[in-house]
Design a protein around this motif. Structure first.
Motif, short mmCIF file in Angstrom:
data_model
loop_
_atom_site.label_atom_id
_atom_site.label_comp_id
_atom_site.label_asym_id
_atom_site.label_seq_id
_atom_site.Cartn_x
_atom_site.Cartn_y
_atom_site.Cartn_z
N THR A 1 6.39 -0.38 1.36
CA THR A 1 6.96 -1.60 1.97
C THR A 1 6.43 -2.82 1.21
OG1 THR A 1 7.26 -0.61 4.15
CG2 THR A 1 6.81 -2.98 4.13
N THR B 1 1.32 9.45 11.20
CA THR B 1 2.34 9.74 12.21
C THR B 1 1.65 10.41 13.41
OG1 THR B 1 2.77 11.98 11.41
CG2 THR B 1 3.98 10.21 10.33
N SER C 1 0.47 6.51 1.73
CA SER C 1 0.60 7.52 2.79
C SER C 1 0.52 8.93 2.22
CB SER C 1 1.85 7.31 3.63
OG SER C 1 3.00 7.35 2.84
N LEU D 1 -2.52 17.83 4.07
CA LEU D 1 -1.14 18.01 4.53
C LEU D 1 -0.10 17.92 3.40
CD1 LEU D 1 -1.27 15.78 7.76
CD2 LEU D 1 -1.35 18.28 7.63
N GLN E 1 0.46 13.69 12.36
CA GLN E 1 -0.77 13.62 11.56
C GLN E 1 -1.99 13.29 12.42
OE1 GLN E 1 0.23 10.74 8.52
NE2 GLN E 1 1.97 11.97 7.84
N THR F 1 2.73 6.40 8.90
CA THR F 1 1.46 7.09 8.62
C THR F 1 0.27 6.31 9.15
OG1 THR F 1 2.36 8.14 6.66
CG2 THR F 1 -0.03 7.91 6.74
N LYS G 1 -2.20 11.72 3.42
CA LYS G 1 -1.83 13.08 3.83
C LYS G 1 -2.54 14.11 2.94
CE LYS G 1 2.51 13.96 5.03
NZ LYS G 1 3.98 13.97 5.07
N PRO H 1 0.84 -1.20 0.00
CA PRO H 1 0.00 0.00 0.00
C PRO H 1 0.87 1.26 0.00
CG PRO H 1 -0.03 -1.06 2.16
CD PRO H 1 1.00 -1.77 1.34
C1 LIG Z 1 10.19 1.61 7.51
C2 LIG Z 1 9.15 2.45 6.86
C3 LIG Z 1 8.21 1.86 6.03
C4 LIG Z 1 7.23 2.63 5.40
N1 LIG Z 1 6.34 2.00 4.58
C5 LIG Z 1 5.39 2.72 3.94
C6 LIG Z 1 4.44 2.06 3.09
O1 LIG Z 1 4.41 0.85 2.94
N2 LIG Z 1 3.53 2.83 2.46
C7 LIG Z 1 3.50 4.18 2.59
O2 LIG Z 1 2.65 4.80 1.95
N3 LIG Z 1 4.37 4.84 3.41
C8 LIG Z 1 5.31 4.13 4.09
N4 LIG Z 1 6.21 4.78 4.92
C9 LIG Z 1 6.11 6.24 5.07
C10 LIG Z 1 5.55 6.63 6.45
O3 LIG Z 1 4.42 5.86 6.73
C11 LIG Z 1 5.27 8.13 6.57
O4 LIG Z 1 4.55 8.63 5.48
C12 LIG Z 1 6.48 8.95 6.68
O5 LIG Z 1 7.47 8.34 7.40
C13 LIG Z 1 6.04 10.20 7.44
O6 LIG Z 1 5.91 11.30 6.65
P1 LIG Z 1 6.65 12.65 7.05
O7 LIG Z 1 8.11 12.39 7.10
O8 LIG Z 1 6.18 13.69 6.13
O9 LIG Z 1 6.16 12.91 8.56
P2 LIG Z 1 5.01 13.89 9.14
O10 LIG Z 1 4.78 13.49 10.57
O11 LIG Z 1 3.83 13.96 8.28
O12 LIG Z 1 5.69 15.29 9.12
C14 LIG Z 1 6.86 15.55 9.82
C15 LIG Z 1 7.23 17.03 9.82
O13 LIG Z 1 6.28 17.87 9.16
C16 LIG Z 1 5.65 18.75 10.10
N5 LIG Z 1 4.19 18.78 9.90
C17 LIG Z 1 3.40 17.79 9.45
N6 LIG Z 1 2.11 18.17 9.42
C18 LIG Z 1 2.09 19.43 9.85
C19 LIG Z 1 1.05 20.39 10.06
N7 LIG Z 1 -0.24 20.14 9.81
N8 LIG Z 1 1.39 21.61 10.53
C20 LIG Z 1 2.67 21.90 10.79
N9 LIG Z 1 3.69 21.04 10.62
C21 LIG Z 1 3.41 19.83 10.16
C22 LIG Z 1 5.97 18.15 11.44
O14 LIG Z 1 5.96 19.09 12.49
C23 LIG Z 1 7.32 17.55 11.21
O15 LIG Z 1 8.33 18.53 11.26
C24 LIG Z 1 7.19 4.05 5.60
C25 LIG Z 1 8.12 4.64 6.46
C26 LIG Z 1 9.08 3.86 7.10
C27 LIG Z 1 10.05 4.55 8.03
#
Ligand SMILES: Cc1cc2nc3c(=O)[nH]c(=O)nc-3n(C[C@H](O)[C@H](O)[C@H](O)COP(=O)(O)OP(=O)(O)OC[C@H]3O[C@@H](n4cnc5c(N)ncnc54)[C@H](O)[C@@H]3O)c2cc1C
Length: 358
Positions: free
Chosen positions: A146, A341, A113, A122, A344, A339, A117, A110
């Protein structure tokens, strides 16, 4: 009745460390989980499953997470893709993919994420579709997915039009021309999960591969199942850390006895509320409660890992005991950033509070 059989538990215990640290270890997990018949748990009998309620699959996630969060997350990815099929009106695609996924012959990924968002306001959609000679062509990227097995996978993505409007959800097979799987991401944990980025350039997405024409209808419908299954991740991890903490302090009195009893009771209460709420359908109808439980799952796991650290003391940074603790602390970090997170979840709960103040 035990959720996992003894031979699988033994298999997971032997590999937990390697699954976390070595990408190559990931290839065997899917087949081993399929061999144990786990992907059919909680899938309706009419679709080839066991017919048990939704909590049964969450118990499997928790059971796996007690031994290896990498294995539990691979299970989650496969089951989350199966949930996409269960919610899809495209019966031809369901008939084609479901048996392969249930048997673990095909890996389900899947890659949604970004779309989740996007729906939460987002992010923008990172894949766009344009219609060329009557066929939709997809361009863009999926930053994380993944279960991208090199032997064969199918990934679920959402794509909008050129302006990012009218998104639909599409399944893309690994051998689609124009789809490129990048090398595994250089992760600091869960390296055995076949997690990588994807690039799409001009990938044809015919209607036969469409999971749903409207992402704005489909994604909210599958989200409770995705999130409910994830609650098992932290539940299993919390149980493992609490068990390790008990083992570390031995039979005698400990300063930590009160904290341990309280967290064990909280974890049991959490499991009871989660399983009952999933099976009677209440959590599906009450998004705020489900999101609160999802957030609580991260807190429980983090609290238990912290207690394990306190119980181990200096041994936490030494040898075999320390290695297991160290893995669990990395696994707990993953729970904060997968996600939805924690950021989120807080965002979603704040939005719900504005829409329907209590
Ligand atoms: C091992 C691993 C496997 C994964 N597998 C998958 C998978 O199979 N499928 C998939 O789709 N994804 C997968 N992911 C992705 C994961 O699920 C997340 O989407 C990703 O790690 C988080 O997104 P982000 O870094 O933008 O974090 P977020 O938490 O969204 O954002 C982090 C930063 O943005 C800022 N921020 C976010 N929203 C706001 C807001 N509204 N206002 C102000 N600031 C904000 C926060 O303060 C922070 O600084 C995987 C990740 C890992 C580590």
């Amino acid at each position: 009745m035990a959720v996992l059989d003894e031979s699988l538990i033994h298999w997971l215990k032997e590999r937990a460390e390697a699954l976390d640290t070595h990408p190559a270890e990931g290839d065997a997990v899917l087949a081993r989980l399929a061999q144990a018949g786990l992907f059919a748990v909680g899938v309706p009998q009419a679709e080839g499953g066991t017919g048990a309620g939704p909590a049964a699959a969450v118990r499997v996630v928790a059971g796996l997470a007690e031994h290896s969060l990498s294995a539990a997350f691979v299970f989650w990815a496969q089951r989350a893709f199966i949930e996409c099929l269960l919610a899809s009106p495209n019966r031809g695609l369901v008939r084609k993919l479901m048996p392969e996924l249930l048997q673990g012959r095909l890996a389900g990924a899947p890659g949604l994420s970004n779309a989740m968002k996007f729906l939460g306001g987002l992010d923008r959609l990172r894949v766009s579709g344009s219609t060329v000679s009557g066929t939709m062509r997809l361009d863009g990227s999926v930053a994380w997915a993944t279960n991208l097995h090199r032997q064969g996978f199918v990934v679920a993505i959402a794509a909008g039009d050129e302006r990012g409007d009218n998104p639909s959800v599409i399944a893309v097979p690994h051998d689609a021309p124009g789809l490129q799987r990048e090398p595994d991401l250089d992760l600091l944990a869960l390296r055995g999960t076949n997690t990588a980025a994807l690039r799409l350039s001009g990938v044809a997405a015919g209607e036969a591969w469409q999971l749903h024409p409207q992402a704005r209808v489909f994604l909210p419908a599958i989200r409770p199942a995705f999130i409910g299954l994830q609650c098992g991740l932290g539940l299993g991890l919390a149980r493992a850390s609490l068990r390790a903490a008990r083992h570390a302090v031995g039979g005698g009195h400990s300063m930590l006895a009160g904290d341990m009893l309280a967290l064990e009771a909280a974890t049991d209460d959490y499991a009871g509320a989660l399983f009952a709420g999933l099976d009677d359908g209440r959590l599906c109808e009450r998004p705020r409660e489900l999101l609160q439980l999802r957030l609580r799952m991260v807190e429980l796991a983090a609290g238990a890992v912290q207690l394990e650290l306190q119980a181990l003391g200096g041994r936490a940074l030494l040898g075999a005991e320390g290695r297991a603790f160290s893995r669990r602390s990395r696994e707990a970090a993953f729970l904060t950033v997968v996600t939805p997170t924690v950021v989120q979840l807080k965002n979603d709960l704040a939005q719900l509070a504005v829409q329907r103040p209590q």
